[in-house]
Design an enzyme around this catalytic site. Structure first.
Site, mmCIF file in Angstrom:
data_model
loop_
_atom_site.group_PDB
_atom_site.id
_atom_site.type_symbol
_atom_site.label_atom_id
_atom_site.label_comp_id
_atom_site.label_asym_id
_atom_site.label_seq_id
_atom_site.Cartn_x
_atom_site.Cartn_y
_atom_site.Cartn_z
ATOM 1 N N GLY A 250 0.839 -1.216 0.000
ATOM 2 C CA GLY A 250 0.000 0.000 0.000
ATOM 3 C C GLY A 250 0.864 1.254 0.000
ATOM 4 O O GLY A 250 1.889 1.294 0.671
ATOM 5 N N ARG B 159 1.047 -5.036 -5.296
ATOM 6 C CA ARG B 159 1.307 -6.242 -4.499
ATOM 7 C C ARG B 159 1.456 -7.374 -5.513
ATOM 8 O O ARG B 159 0.491 -7.727 -6.173
ATOM 9 C CB ARG B 159 0.151 -6.502 -3.531
ATOM 10 C CG ARG B 159 0.011 -5.406 -2.483
ATOM 11 C CD ARG B 159 -0.960 -5.809 -1.373
ATOM 12 N NE ARG B 159 -0.895 -4.859 -0.276
ATOM 13 C CZ ARG B 159 -1.756 -3.860 -0.093
ATOM 14 N NH1 ARG B 159 -2.756 -3.684 -0.924
ATOM 15 N NH2 ARG B 159 -1.620 -3.031 0.914
ATOM 16 N N GLY C 133 5.984 -2.511 3.510
ATOM 17 C CA GLY C 133 5.690 -3.154 4.794
ATOM 18 C C GLY C 133 6.241 -4.569 4.871
ATOM 19 O O GLY C 133 7.150 -4.941 4.120
ATOM 20 N N ASP C 134 5.639 -5.356 5.756
ATOM 21 C CA ASP C 134 6.131 -6.715 6.001
ATOM 22 C C ASP C 134 6.188 -7.567 4.733
ATOM 23 O O ASP C 134 7.140 -8.327 4.529
ATOM 24 C CB ASP C 134 5.217 -7.426 7.014
ATOM 25 C CG ASP C 134 5.609 -7.085 8.443
ATOM 26 O OD1 ASP C 134 6.678 -6.481 8.631
ATOM 27 O OD2 ASP C 134 4.846 -7.431 9.353
ATOM 28 N N THR D 225 4.390 2.351 5.574
ATOM 29 C CA THR D 225 2.979 1.920 5.589
ATOM 30 C C THR D 225 2.253 2.780 6.605
ATOM 31 O O THR D 225 2.814 3.102 7.663
ATOM 32 C CB THR D 225 2.805 0.431 5.949
ATOM 33 O OG1 THR D 225 1.424 0.211 6.302
ATOM 34 C CG2 THR D 225 3.659 -0.023 7.118
ATOM 35 N N ASP E 256 0.037 1.855 8.488
ATOM 36 C CA ASP E 256 -0.452 1.049 9.620
ATOM 37 C C ASP E 256 0.458 1.071 10.851
ATOM 38 O O ASP E 256 0.030 0.705 11.935
ATOM 39 C CB ASP E 256 -0.620 -0.419 9.191
ATOM 40 C CG ASP E 256 -1.570 -0.568 8.010
ATOM 41 O OD1 ASP E 256 -2.386 0.338 7.796
ATOM 42 O OD2 ASP E 256 -1.487 -1.591 7.304
ATOM 43 N N ASP F 218 2.598 -1.023 11.543
ATOM 44 C CA ASP F 218 2.506 -2.394 12.075
ATOM 45 C C ASP F 218 3.732 -3.229 11.765
ATOM 46 O O ASP F 218 3.687 -4.452 11.858
ATOM 47 C CB ASP F 218 1.249 -3.084 11.515
ATOM 48 C CG ASP F 218 1.319 -3.240 9.998
ATOM 49 O OD1 ASP F 218 2.152 -2.578 9.350
ATOM 50 O OD2 ASP F 218 0.531 -4.039 9.461
ATOM 51 N N ARG G 81 -5.137 -2.496 8.855
ATOM 52 C CA ARG G 81 -5.094 -3.949 8.620
ATOM 53 C C ARG G 81 -5.427 -4.657 9.922
ATOM 54 O O ARG G 81 -6.544 -4.507 10.407
ATOM 55 C CB ARG G 81 -3.717 -4.364 8.092
ATOM 56 C CG ARG G 81 -3.748 -5.689 7.347
ATOM 57 C CD ARG G 81 -2.407 -6.013 6.737
ATOM 58 N NE ARG G 81 -2.066 -5.141 5.638
ATOM 59 C CZ ARG G 81 -2.447 -5.339 4.379
ATOM 60 N NH1 ARG G 81 -3.188 -6.365 4.068
ATOM 61 N NH2 ARG G 81 -2.096 -4.496 3.431
ATOM 62 N N GLN H 181 -7.386 7.856 4.002
ATOM 63 C CA GLN H 181 -6.300 7.890 5.005
ATOM 64 C C GLN H 181 -4.918 7.649 4.391
ATOM 65 O O GLN H 181 -3.902 7.896 5.016
ATOM 66 C CB GLN H 181 -6.543 6.819 6.082
ATOM 67 C CG GLN H 181 -7.764 7.084 6.919
ATOM 68 C CD GLN H 181 -8.266 5.817 7.601
ATOM 69 O OE1 GLN H 181 -8.014 5.602 8.770
ATOM 70 N NE2 GLN H 181 -8.964 4.974 6.874
HETATM 71 O O1 F6P Z 1 -1.379 -1.517 4.595
HETATM 72 C C1 F6P Z 1 -2.026 -0.332 4.300
HETATM 73 C C2 F6P Z 1 -3.504 -0.559 4.125
HETATM 74 O O2 F6P Z 1 -4.127 0.666 3.815
HETATM 75 C C3 F6P Z 1 -4.206 -1.231 5.310
HETATM 76 O O3 F6P Z 1 -4.507 -0.311 6.333
HETATM 77 C C4 F6P Z 1 -5.403 -1.823 4.647
HETATM 78 O O4 F6P Z 1 -5.835 -2.964 5.356
HETATM 79 C C5 F6P Z 1 -4.886 -2.227 3.296
HETATM 80 O O5 F6P Z 1 -3.716 -1.451 3.058
HETATM 81 C C6 F6P Z 1 -5.856 -2.007 2.155
HETATM 82 O O6 F6P Z 1 -5.290 -2.533 1.017
HETATM 83 P P1 F6P Z 1 -5.821 -2.215 -0.463
HETATM 84 O O7 F6P Z 1 -5.470 -0.802 -0.797
HETATM 85 O O8 F6P Z 1 -5.118 -3.180 -1.319
HETATM 86 O O9 F6P Z 1 -7.303 -2.375 -0.415
#
Ligand code: F6P
Length: 324
Positions: free
Chosen positions: A12, A73, A103-104, A126, A128, A130, A172, A256
């Site tokens: 993300g 991704r 991220g991870d 990220t 998050d 996290d 997440r 966000q």
């Molecule tokens: O990791 C960042 C994030 O925005 C998380 O907070 C959320 O769960 C996820 O990515 C959403 O992913 P996508 O943009 O692929 O829907």
């Protein structure tokens, strides 16, 4: 010896990624190295979607959200065939080391790629916050401030209508954005996976406070706790039915992730981007840049992926005490 360093963003997007790209690119160029920007993360590496970055190419991005390199991704990068294609493209482009911002999931990709022989350095990016090995990830401060701004706006309307706002925030499976904005906005509570909660207790608290004269309420819901049979809408309806307080659910969602990075995110991105290049120049390999006790440090990628992340339980209990 001059190196050719590839740089990509993956997973993300997060505000401040551009500032990190700029810092890493210019630090590398200033030290006499060449930089190749890879578009759309590991997928771009597999498809050979890359180009040389000059110091000017990264002008006017410091203050912009998103990532100028785009992100993705990549499922293919989790396969041996994908990794090998990517390695072939790196060899053709002369890439000798890679800086990955994400991220991870991004780090797991970096670990696999480093096992094939590509030196990688990760920068945590990220919203998050996290990533287990680091106290801070680029984008978190901007995202929580965006969420807070939205919550302040919701407060105006919930106050005018004497309502309860149930507000779902991203993260997440982590509640770091949630607990901070819940504390900063004076929410009645925050539903998050890290700490047990009881919706009936929360309803009881709302009734008590309503009887004592409070007219409007916010409840923060972290996305990690919701699923198809337990959505923010379900929670709002449940609260309305149990308390008699009209309730509305708002899912803040991808807003966000956008917007100009805060000063904090820009400065962190600058420090981390610069540090990542220093690591490579000093011959360090397969490291993750991290923050520990407010200082920039680095860890071995594999060790970093096995660490445990704390959650601010104290803040959570304080916000519960104060929401009376
Ligand atoms: O990791 C960042 C994030 O925005 C998380 O907070 C959320 O769960 C996820 O990515 C959403 O992913 P996508 O943009 O692929 O829907």
């Amino acid at each position: 010896m001059a190196m050719t360093i590839g740089i990509l963003t993956s997973g993300g997007d997060a505000p401040g990624m551009n500032a990190a790209i700029r810092a890493a690119t210019r630090a590398a160029i200033a030290k006499g190295h060449k930089v190749i920007g890879v578009r759309r993360g590991y997928q771009g590496l597999i498809e050979g979607d890359m180009y040389e970055l000059t110091a000017r190419d990264v002008s006017d991005i410091l203050h912009r959200g998103g990532t100028m390199l785009c992100t993705a991704r990549s499922k293919e990068f989790t396969t041996q065939a994908g990794l090998e294609k990517a390695m072939q493209n790196c060899k053709s482009a002369g890439i000798e080391a890679l800086i990955v911002i994400g991220g991870d999931g991004t780090y797991r990709g970096a670990l696999d790629f480093s096992r094939l022989g590509m030196p990688c350095v990760g920068i945590p990016g990220t919203i998050d916050n996290d990533i287990v090995c680091t106290e801070y990830t680029i984008g978190f401060d901007t995202a929580q401030n965006t969420a807070l701004e939205m919550l302040d706006k919701l407060k105006d309307t919930e106050m005018s209508h004497n309502r309860c706002s149930v507000v779902e925030v991203m993260g997440r499976n982590a509640g770091h954005i949630g607990v901070n904005v819940a504390a900063a906005t004076g929410a009645i509570d925050c539903l998050t996976v890290e700490v047990p909660y009881d919706l009936d207790d929360i309803c009881h608290k709302i009734i008590e406070q309503k009887n004592a004269g409070k007219t409007h309420f916010e409840l923060i819901v972290c996305e990690g706790v919701v699923h198809d049979d337990f959505t923010s809408d379900h929670i709002a309806k449940y609260i309305e039915q149990k308390t008699g307080v009209t309730s509305r659910a708002t899912v803040l969602g991808h807003v966000q992730r956008g917007g100009a990075p805060t000063c904090f995110d820009r400065v962190m991105a600058l420090k981390m981007g610069y540090y990542a290049v220093e690591l490579l120049v000093n011959g360090q390999r397969n490291r993750i840049v991290a923050v520990k006790n407010n200082k920039i440090v680095d860890y071995d990628i594999e060790d970093a992926l096995n660490m445990q992340k704390g959650y601010d339980e104290k803040l959570h209990s304080v916000l519960r005490v104060l929401s009376i």
